[in-house]
Design a protein around this motif. Sequence first.
Motif, PDB file in Angstrom:
ATOM      1  N   LYS A   3       0.832  -1.212   0.000  1.00  0.00           N
ATOM      2  CA  LYS A   3       0.000   0.000   0.000  1.00  0.00           C
ATOM      3  C   LYS A   3       0.861   1.255   0.000  1.00  0.00           C
ATOM      4  N   GLY A   6       2.203   1.721  -3.485  1.00  0.00           N
ATOM      5  CA  GLY A   6       1.117   2.214  -4.319  1.00  0.00           C
ATOM      6  C   GLY A   6       0.839   3.688  -4.083  1.00  0.00           C
ATOM      7  N   PHE A   7       0.900   4.105  -2.830  1.00  0.00           N
ATOM      8  CA  PHE A   7       0.687   5.518  -2.508  1.00  0.00           C
ATOM      9  C   PHE A   7       1.792   6.395  -3.102  1.00  0.00           C
ATOM     10  N   SER A  10       1.351   6.630  -6.849  1.00  0.00           N
ATOM     11  CA  SER A  10       0.264   7.528  -7.245  1.00  0.00           C
ATOM     12  C   SER A  10       0.664   8.993  -7.084  1.00  0.00           C
ATOM     13  N   TYR A  60       1.515   1.110 -11.242  1.00  0.00           N
ATOM     14  CA  TYR A  60       0.310   1.365 -10.457  1.00  0.00           C
ATOM     15  C   TYR A  60      -0.753   0.297 -10.714  1.00  0.00           C
ATOM     16  N   ALA A  64      -2.286  -2.265  -8.007  1.00  0.00           N
ATOM     17  CA  ALA A  64      -3.738  -2.277  -7.771  1.00  0.00           C
ATOM     18  C   ALA A  64      -4.307  -3.682  -7.965  1.00  0.00           C
ATOM     19  N   LEU A  67      -3.190  -5.834  -4.959  1.00  0.00           N
ATOM     20  CA  LEU A  67      -3.956  -5.504  -3.749  1.00  0.00           C
ATOM     21  C   LEU A  67      -5.375  -6.034  -3.825  1.00  0.00           C
ATOM     22  N   ASN A  68      -5.999  -5.949  -5.004  1.00  0.00           N
ATOM     23  CA  ASN A  68      -7.349  -6.469  -5.152  1.00  0.00           C
ATOM     24  C   ASN A  68      -7.390  -7.984  -5.025  1.00  0.00           C
ATOM     25  N   ASN A  71      -7.235  -9.124  -1.402  1.00  0.00           N
ATOM     26  CA  ASN A  71      -8.445  -8.886  -0.612  1.00  0.00           C
ATOM     27  C   ASN A  71      -9.516  -9.934  -0.841  1.00  0.00           C
TER      28      ASN A  71
END
Length: 72
Positions: A3, A6-7, A10, A60, A64, A67-68, A71
């Motif tokens: 995360k 990713g931050f 971005s 990115y 993403a 991360l998806n 989850n």
Amino acid sequence: MLKLIGFITSICLIILIFLRVPQESVGLSSFTSKSDFLGSSPSSVERSLNILTTFGILIYFGIAIQLNLSNI
């Protein structure tokens, strides 16, 4: 950790997109003619920004998707 990466990616993409100024605008071309900060010519700066932006977008999207999938 993912995360955070990713931050950071971005934020870097936002900065890169703000650096991209339309060709008819005087911004980038006058900036590069006054200082050698971004490179030698506006066309090489634009090409470098295109490559960096494309690379950042791919990173990115990869983060993403990862991360998806984590989850699920």
